[in-house]
Enzyme design. Structure first.
Site, PDB file in Angstrom:
ATOM      1  N   SER A 136       0.851  -1.328   0.048  1.00 45.56           N
ATOM      2  CA  SER A 136       0.207   0.033  -0.121  1.00 45.56           C
ATOM      3  C   SER A 136       0.918   1.306  -0.069  1.00 45.56           C
ATOM      4  O   SER A 136       1.855   1.139   0.522  1.00 45.56           O
ATOM      5  CB  SER A 136      -0.838  -0.083   1.187  1.00 45.56           C
ATOM      6  OG  SER A 136      -1.283   1.153   1.340  1.00 45.56           O
ATOM      7  N   TYR A 161      -2.567  -0.224  10.054  1.00 43.08           N
ATOM      8  CA  TYR A 161      -2.734  -0.798   8.636  1.00 43.08           C
ATOM      9  C   TYR A 161      -1.664  -0.688   7.551  1.00 43.08           C
ATOM     10  O   TYR A 161      -1.038  -1.599   7.144  1.00 43.08           O
ATOM     11  CB  TYR A 161      -4.067  -0.122   7.714  1.00 43.08           C
ATOM     12  CG  TYR A 161      -3.938  -0.305   6.287  1.00 43.08           C
ATOM     13  CD1 TYR A 161      -4.305  -1.630   5.819  1.00 43.08           C
ATOM     14  CD2 TYR A 161      -3.496   0.439   5.338  1.00 43.08           C
ATOM     15  CE1 TYR A 161      -4.259  -2.168   4.678  1.00 43.08           C
ATOM     16  CE2 TYR A 161      -3.669   0.207   4.018  1.00 43.08           C
ATOM     17  CZ  TYR A 161      -4.044  -0.990   3.510  1.00 43.08           C
ATOM     18  OH  TYR A 161      -4.146  -1.420   2.288  1.00 43.08           O
TER      19      TYR A 161
END
Length: 343
Positions: A136, A161
């Site tokens: 990501s 995350y």
């Protein structure tokens, strides 16, 4: 299908096949005559009906097999690899979302750490030609240097995350080093498009407007110092993945990381205004959101901006769908899928 294409007849495992990117990757592979095993636990992090709708579009393909199971179930993952022996794995199953990681951290450890470990172990025991997995852009944290390059220092994540995605890159590198598993990590930059994720801002803005509610914009209403995001259209993401699958790393430790972004960040307010125009065109009436401006949320970063030089060098491709085109496609889909009244 060209030199970058995948091989028809091979078995590809796509995890997160009921998810946004997973659905489109599975669809592209199936259209090329590949056999696709889709794995997904179809959880209720967002609307299960949308996940089922995506699966319903994959089911008619002769080469598609769907397995409803969780990557956090070690036995299920190992038995799936043993049964289907995939040639390549596109691992897109994960607990997504920056803000949700603050409310529900357990889900991120279970899916993104333990689940990814199970995929790596399966690739170790049932060797694959290539493991392509989702990282990501959030690994860059509050990086001030732009554009973000794959060689940048990424040891200061600002959300759990992001930390799990950075961990995935480290774990994959270790398995590539120890067991020669060819692996490629993809740092996705704000992916959007039709059949997208309802937890993403652009989708939520449309939902709130048609429910008669205002939208909340977390930029302090400071338009001169607005948030910038590198919005990347889904078709570009899929083309990048498709080309990379066929090019596993071979030299040294066979592990590589690539940015997949549009290399063209947009101000959040520009994006919102473009969405208003797209929805206006799709419905045939003027749509203007009622906007409430609020401070930046914990875990959010001021800007994301991908350097795509490494990707272009590797597979001769860079995403470049403009937001005007991508958001119009989303708006047209949204209005039709949800049966929004047109003027």
């Amino acid at each position: 299908m060209g030199e970058h294409a995948t091989a028809a007849g091979k078995v590809y495992l796509v995890t997160g096949a009921a998810g946004f990117i997973g659905y489109y990757v599975a669809k592209r592979l199936l259209e090329q005559g590949c056999m696709v095993v889709g794995l997904d636990n179809v959880n209720d992090y967002y609307d299960v009906n949308l996940k089922r709708a995506r699966l319903a579009e994959l089911m008619p393909h002769e080469g598609f097999v769907f397995v409803e199971a969780s990557i956090s179930d070690h036995t299920a993952v190992m038995s799936l690899f043993e049964q289907y022996k995939p040639a390549a794995v596109v691992h897109l199953a994960a607990q997504a979302g920056v803000r949700y990681s603050i409310e529900n951290p357990d889900a991120y450890i279970e899916s993104n750490i333990t689940g990814f470990f199970h995929i790596l172990e399966a690739c170790r025991h049932f060797p694959v030609e290539h493991l392509v997995y989702a990282s990501s852009s959030s690994v860059y944290g509050a990086n001030k240097k732009v554009p973000f390059e794959e060689t940048d220092f990424v040891d200061h994540p600002v959300s759990l995350y992001a930390a799990t995605k950075k961990s995935n890159e480290l774990m994959a590198h270790t398995y590539s080093h120890l067991y020669r598993i060819p692996a490629t990590g993809l740092r996705f930059f704000t992916v959007y498009g039709p059949m997208g994720r309802p937890d993403m801002a652009y989708f939520g803005f449309a939902d709130r407007y048609f429910a008669g509610k205002p939208i909340h914009i977390f930029n302090n209403g400071d338009f001169d110092n607005d948030l910038y995001r590198d919005f990347t259209y889904i078709d570009d993401i899929v083309t990048g993945i498709e080309r990379l699958i066929a090019q596993p790393p071979t030299d040294g430790v066979p592990h590589r990381v690539y940015n997949i972004g549009n290399n063209s960040p947009e101000k959040l307010m520009t994006f919102i205004e473009t969405l208003e125009r797209a929805l206006s065109k799709a419905t045939g009436r003027e749509i203007l959101f009622d906007k409430i401006f609020e401070p930046l949320k914990p875990g959010d970063v001021p800007a994301t901006y991908a350097s795509t030089d490494r990707l272009q060098q590797a597979v001769d491709f860079k995403p470049e769908t403009p937001i005007e085109v991508g958001l119009q496609r989303f708006a047209d889909w949204y209005v039709e899928y949800y049966g929004v009244n047109k003027a």
